[in-house]
Enzyme design. Structure first.
Site, PDB file in Angstrom:
ATOM      1  N   LYS A   1     -10.122  -4.885  -5.387  1.00  0.00           N
ATOM      2  CA  LYS A   1     -10.978  -3.731  -5.651  1.00  0.00           C
ATOM      3  C   LYS A   1     -10.191  -2.550  -6.176  1.00  0.00           C
ATOM      4  CE  LYS A   1     -12.431  -4.214  -1.313  1.00  0.00           C
ATOM      5  NZ  LYS A   1     -13.205  -4.266  -0.064  1.00  0.00           N
TER       6      LYS A   1
ATOM      7  N   LYS B   1      -3.668 -11.141  -7.138  1.00  0.00           N
ATOM      8  CA  LYS B   1      -4.989 -11.425  -6.572  1.00  0.00           C
ATOM      9  C   LYS B   1      -6.051 -10.450  -7.078  1.00  0.00           C
ATOM     10  CE  LYS B   1      -5.166  -8.659  -2.430  1.00  0.00           C
ATOM     11  NZ  LYS B   1      -5.788  -8.430  -1.176  1.00  0.00           N
TER      12      LYS B   1
ATOM     13  N   LYS C   1       0.830  -1.216   0.000  1.00  0.00           N
ATOM     14  CA  LYS C   1       0.000   0.000   0.000  1.00  0.00           C
ATOM     15  C   LYS C   1       0.858   1.257   0.000  1.00  0.00           C
ATOM     16  CE  LYS C   1      -4.421  -1.659   1.618  1.00  0.00           C
ATOM     17  NZ  LYS C   1      -5.527  -1.520   2.583  1.00  0.00           N
TER      18      LYS C   1
END
Ligand code: AMP
Ligand code: TRP
Length: 325
Positions: free
Chosen positions: A196, A193, A111
């Site tokens: 969103k 993966k 992130k």
């Protein structure tokens, strides 16, 4: 009967990976266990959220739990920020957590790359708040997808470190990761993966996607070289599509492989696109039937129950560390 806790961040809307990797498991577990399922809104704001959208997404996440089959008669559903002890305990655990341990968290590293201009302290501290969520309720098992295993492992470490310093206080939880479906991969890139926050909407099937659009995403999904409908190494795309097909239809991958011997990718994807389309139609019908008032009532009941447990546990924790209670 075990104590179970899990949560999902109310960011955008949830996708097939969240369902197959996490919520589907919750629905099975609620039958024989004491289950607490949380909408972790305080985790969501570690990445900037538009306040108006966040408010909607919190309710949308709770409605999604209900429409996917989480039953408020069997499990408690609540919003993290409704129970202030989560943040209170997170602060206390911060005094036990080591910076060096948090620096190892792969989600933080990922992130930090994705959100370069906002690497805030909350993003770094995210796993400690997650540990507080779990430890506050003496949780035994934490059903999550593969990517969250490291955070549950850290939670165990924090529980043990705290117990070592102050005496037996917390239960060290274990993660419960499905052998199958714990990592649903992107439709456009089966080496990463499903997420969103992927750059392309063709990466994922959101549960609130128009079912026809979702069917098209399946038809467009990347496939492997060759033409056999087979899972296994060297076939990441087909392995992923077969996993999704199997989990949604209840047929085993072996049976599906047999069924499609001699068929091409086209026929296989057409059938899977119909399975996905039907699943979404059914889900969305249930979702649209749940009113805001109904979901708010469920969340209110959930929060009241959880507050009782949390207050009790915090008294024990404060007492152990020498705070006045
Ligand atoms: P998040 O969307 O990051 O809040 O994740 C909520 C839950 O869904 C966690 O238990 C994740 O491990 C799980 N999850 C998220 N993405 C996937 C995926 N692609 N495959 C399987 N599980 C997932
Ligand atoms: N970090 C989890 C995720 O991104 C969400 C989460 C927050 C969670 N608190 C939790 C999951 C406690 C399980 C238990 O998916």
């Amino acid at each position: 009967m075990s104590r179970i806790f899990s949560g999902i961040q109310p960011t955008n809307n949830l996708h097939l990976g969240n369902y197959l990797g996490a919520v589907k498991n919750w629905v099975n577990l609620q039958k024989d266990n004491e289950c607490f399922f949380c909408v972790v809104d305080l985790h969501a704001i570690t990445v900037y959220q538009d306040p108006k959208v966040l408010r909607q997404n919190i309710l949308a996440a709770a409605k999604t739990y209900l429409a996917l089959g989480v039953d408020p008669k069997k499990a408690k559903i609540f919003v993290q920020s409704d129970v202030k002890e989560h943040t209170e305990l997170a602060w206390i655990l911060n005094t036990v957590a080591k910076i060096s341990e948090l620096e190892r968290m792969t989600q933080f590293k990922d992130k930090s790359i994705q959100h370069k201009s906002n690497i805030n302290v909350g993003l770094f501290d995210y796993p400690v708040l997650m540990a507080a969520d779990i430890l506050l309720y003496d949780t035994n098992l934490v059903p999550v997808g593969e990517d969250q295993k490291q955070h549950v492992e850290l939670t165990r470490v924090l529980a043990k470190q705290f117990n070592h310093l102050y005496g037996e206080t917390f239960v060290a939880p274990e993660s419960l990761v499905n052998k199958f479906g714990a990592r649903i991969m992107g439709l456009d890139d089966p080496t990463k993966k499903m997420s969103k926050s992927a750059a392309s909407a063709n990466n994922y099937v959101a549960l609130l996607d128009d079912p026809k659009v979702a069917a098209k995403k399946i038809m467009r999904a990347v496939t492997d070289s060759g033409s056999e409908i087979k899972s296994g190494s060297g076939k990441p795309a087909l392995t992923n599509l077969l996993t999704i097909y199997s989990l949604l239809s209840g047929e085993t991958v072996k049976d599906l492989e047999k069924k499609y011997i001699g068929s091409g990718y086209g026929a296989f994807k057409k059938d899977l696109s119909e399975v996905v389309e039907e699943f979404l139609k059914d889900f969305q019908k249930k979702y649209n039937n749940i009113s805001d008032a109904e979901v708010l009532k469920v969340l209110n009941t959930g929060a009241n129950h959880m507050r009782g447990l949390a207050e009790k546990k915090m008294k024990v924790v404060k007492n152990k560390i020498g705070l006045l209670v």
